[in-house]
Design a protein around this motif. Structure first.
Motif, PDB file in Angstrom:
ATOM      1  N   LEU A  16      36.647  39.991  22.791  1.00 23.02           N
ATOM      2  CA  LEU A  16      35.422  39.345  23.265  1.00 23.02           C
ATOM      3  C   LEU A  16      35.662  38.619  24.588  1.00 23.02           C
ATOM      4  N   ALA A  17      36.753  37.885  24.669  1.00 23.15           N
ATOM      5  CA  ALA A  17      37.059  37.141  25.892  1.00 23.15           C
ATOM      6  C   ALA A  17      37.290  38.089  27.064  1.00 23.15           C
ATOM      7  N   GLU A  18      37.996  39.182  26.810  1.00 17.70           N
ATOM      8  CA  GLU A  18      38.254  40.167  27.866  1.00 17.70           C
ATOM      9  C   GLU A  18      36.950  40.806  28.345  1.00 17.70           C
ATOM     10  N   ARG A  19      36.086  41.166  27.411  1.00 15.60           N
ATOM     11  CA  ARG A  19      34.798  41.780  27.778  1.00 15.60           C
ATOM     12  C   ARG A  19      33.934  40.785  28.544  1.00 15.60           C
ATOM     13  N   ARG A  20      33.963  39.522  28.136  1.00 14.64           N
ATOM     14  CA  ARG A  20      33.176  38.492  28.811  1.00 14.64           C
ATOM     15  C   ARG A  20      33.622  38.354  30.266  1.00 14.64           C
ATOM     16  N   GLU A  21      34.923  38.294  30.483  1.00  9.54           N
ATOM     17  CA  GLU A  21      35.457  38.189  31.844  1.00  9.54           C
ATOM     18  C   GLU A  21      35.067  39.406  32.684  1.00  9.54           C
ATOM     19  N   GLU A  22      35.137  40.599  32.078  1.00  8.56           N
ATOM     20  CA  GLU A  22      34.759  41.817  32.790  1.00  8.56           C
ATOM     21  C   GLU A  22      33.286  41.780  33.190  1.00  8.56           C
ATOM     22  N   LEU A  23      32.423  41.350  32.282  1.00  8.28           N
ATOM     23  CA  LEU A  23      30.990  41.273  32.574  1.00  8.28           C
ATOM     24  C   LEU A  23      30.705  40.279  33.696  1.00  8.28           C
ATOM     25  N   LEU A  24      31.382  39.132  33.669  1.00 10.31           N
ATOM     26  CA  LEU A  24      31.176  38.132  34.714  1.00 10.31           C
ATOM     27  C   LEU A  24      31.665  38.639  36.068  1.00 10.31           C
ATOM     28  N   ARG A  25      32.769  39.370  36.060  1.00 11.63           N
ATOM     29  CA  ARG A  25      33.291  39.956  37.303  1.00 11.63           C
ATOM     30  C   ARG A  25      32.312  41.007  37.847  1.00 11.63           C
ATOM     31  N   LEU A  26      31.798  41.859  36.971  1.00 14.79           N
ATOM     32  CA  LEU A  26      30.833  42.876  37.387  1.00 14.79           C
ATOM     33  C   LEU A  26      29.534  42.242  37.885  1.00 14.79           C
ATOM     34  N   ALA A  27      29.114  41.169  37.237  1.00 15.16           N
ATOM     35  CA  ALA A  27      27.891  40.479  37.651  1.00 15.16           C
ATOM     36  C   ALA A  27      28.055  39.908  39.055  1.00 15.16           C
ATOM     37  N   SER A  28      29.215  39.346  39.312  1.00  6.37           N
ATOM     38  CA  SER A  28      29.483  38.787  40.639  1.00  6.37           C
ATOM     39  C   SER A  28      29.491  39.885  41.695  1.00  6.37           C
ATOM     40  N   ALA A  29      30.091  41.022  41.367  1.00  7.29           N
ATOM     41  CA  ALA A  29      30.159  42.142  42.318  1.00  7.29           C
ATOM     42  C   ALA A  29      28.798  42.797  42.522  1.00  7.29           C
ATOM     43  N   GLY A  30      27.911  42.714  41.533  1.00  5.79           N
ATOM     44  CA  GLY A  30      26.612  43.383  41.616  1.00  5.79           C
ATOM     45  C   GLY A  30      25.507  42.568  42.257  1.00  5.79           C
ATOM     46  N   LYS A  31      25.789  41.354  42.679  1.00  7.93           N
ATOM     47  CA  LYS A  31      24.755  40.504  43.295  1.00  7.93           C
ATOM     48  C   LYS A  31      24.138  41.151  44.531  1.00  7.93           C
ATOM     49  N   GLN A  32      24.942  41.834  45.314  1.00 11.20           N
ATOM     50  CA  GLN A  32      24.449  42.448  46.553  1.00 11.20           C
ATOM     51  C   GLN A  32      23.412  43.533  46.264  1.00 11.20           C
ATOM     52  N   ASP A  33      23.574  44.253  45.161  1.00  9.62           N
ATOM     53  CA  ASP A  33      22.639  45.324  44.810  1.00  9.62           C
ATOM     54  C   ASP A  33      21.249  44.800  44.482  1.00  9.62           C
ATOM     55  N   ALA A  59      19.522  47.688  39.303  1.00 11.00           N
ATOM     56  CA  ALA A  59      20.539  46.633  39.362  1.00 11.00           C
ATOM     57  C   ALA A  59      20.061  45.384  38.618  1.00 11.00           C
ATOM     58  N   LYS A  60      18.778  45.066  38.719  1.00 11.48           N
ATOM     59  CA  LYS A  60      18.229  43.912  38.001  1.00 11.48           C
ATOM     60  C   LYS A  60      18.303  44.121  36.492  1.00 11.48           C
ATOM     61  N   GLU A  61      17.996  45.336  36.045  1.00 13.63           N
ATOM     62  CA  GLU A  61      18.042  45.629  34.611  1.00 13.63           C
ATOM     63  C   GLU A  61      19.486  45.575  34.101  1.00 13.63           C
ATOM     64  N   ILE A  62      20.411  46.113  34.872  1.00 16.98           N
ATOM     65  CA  ILE A  62      21.826  46.048  34.486  1.00 16.98           C
ATOM     66  C   ILE A  62      22.271  44.597  34.388  1.00 16.98           C
ATOM     67  N   SER A  63      21.846  43.774  35.328  1.00 11.27           N
ATOM     68  CA  SER A  63      22.177  42.354  35.320  1.00 11.27           C
ATOM     69  C   SER A  63      21.599  41.661  34.080  1.00 11.27           C
ATOM     70  N   ARG A  64      20.363  42.005  33.744  1.00  8.94           N
ATOM     71  CA  ARG A  64      19.719  41.423  32.561  1.00  8.94           C
ATOM     72  C   ARG A  64      20.505  41.784  31.302  1.00  8.94           C
ATOM     73  N   ARG A  65      20.944  43.046  31.211  1.00  8.64           N
ATOM     74  CA  ARG A  65      21.699  43.487  30.035  1.00  8.64           C
ATOM     75  C   ARG A  65      23.070  42.818  29.963  1.00  8.64           C
ATOM     76  N   ARG A  66      23.695  42.642  31.122  1.00  7.32           N
ATOM     77  CA  ARG A  66      24.994  41.945  31.143  1.00  7.32           C
ATOM     78  C   ARG A  66      24.836  40.511  30.667  1.00  7.32           C
ATOM     79  N   THR A  67      23.790  39.846  31.140  1.00  4.65           N
ATOM     80  CA  THR A  67      23.523  38.463  30.742  1.00  4.65           C
ATOM     81  C   THR A  67      23.305  38.377  29.241  1.00  4.65           C
ATOM     82  N   LEU A  68      22.557  39.324  28.688  1.00  5.30           N
ATOM     83  CA  LEU A  68      22.311  39.362  27.249  1.00  5.30           C
ATOM     84  C   LEU A  68      23.613  39.569  26.484  1.00  5.30           C
ATOM     85  N   GLU A  69      24.459  40.469  26.975  1.00  2.83           N
ATOM     86  CA  GLU A  69      25.736  40.716  26.303  1.00  2.83           C
ATOM     87  C   GLU A  69      26.646  39.489  26.358  1.00  2.83           C
ATOM     88  N   VAL A  70      26.664  38.797  27.490  1.00  2.00           N
ATOM     89  CA  VAL A  70      27.462  37.568  27.598  1.00  2.00           C
ATOM     90  C   VAL A  70      26.939  36.532  26.596  1.00  2.00           C
TER      91      VAL A  70
END
Length: 119
Positions: A16-33, A59-70
């Motif tokens: 869970l912790a590893e997945r959370r970190e991955e999601l936060l990293r992807l969210a940070s990288a996806g801000k530009q999109d 990109a907004k929908e992917i971000s919403r799903r990442r936020t939900l998963e976090v």
């Protein structure tokens, strides 16, 4: 509630912790999109702009799903801290080990989850 002997809580928490970190990293990288699409027609054509708008919405929908998963991960980690991890939030019975292995964020046993889907 007692910690369950049939599941490796520490391994699930690590996942869970590893997945959370991955999601936060992807969210940070996806801000530009998600940045607004420029209206400058001289720079990009109408179809290219429509593609850019579609990409932005995806990109907004992917971000919403990442936020939900976090949020689901955070809730599961809270249940670990409270000693309630692995038990159904609805009926209190143990959640099947295979179900938790598949998705450690599930809050309900299969019976309660199916019951909820029917209503």
């Amino acid at each position: 509630m007692d910690e369950r002997a049939d599941i490796d809580v520490a391994a699930l928490v690590a996942r869970l912790a590893e997945r959370r970190e991955e999601l936060l990293r992807l969210a940070s990288a996806g801000k530009q999109d998600q940045a607004p699409v420029e209206l400058d027609q001289s720079r990009i054509g109408r179809l290219s702009r429509m593609d850019a708008l579609q990409g932005q919405e995806m990109a907004k929908e992917i971000s919403r799903r990442r936020t939900l998963e976090v949020s689901r991960i955070d809730a599961a980690l809270s249940r670990v801290e409270e000693g309630e991890f692995g038990y159904c939030l609805r009926c209190g019975k143990p959640i099947a080990a295979k179900r938790l292995d598949l998705d450690p964020t599930v809050p309900n046993c299969i019976d309660c989850a199916q019951q909820r889907e029917r209503h």
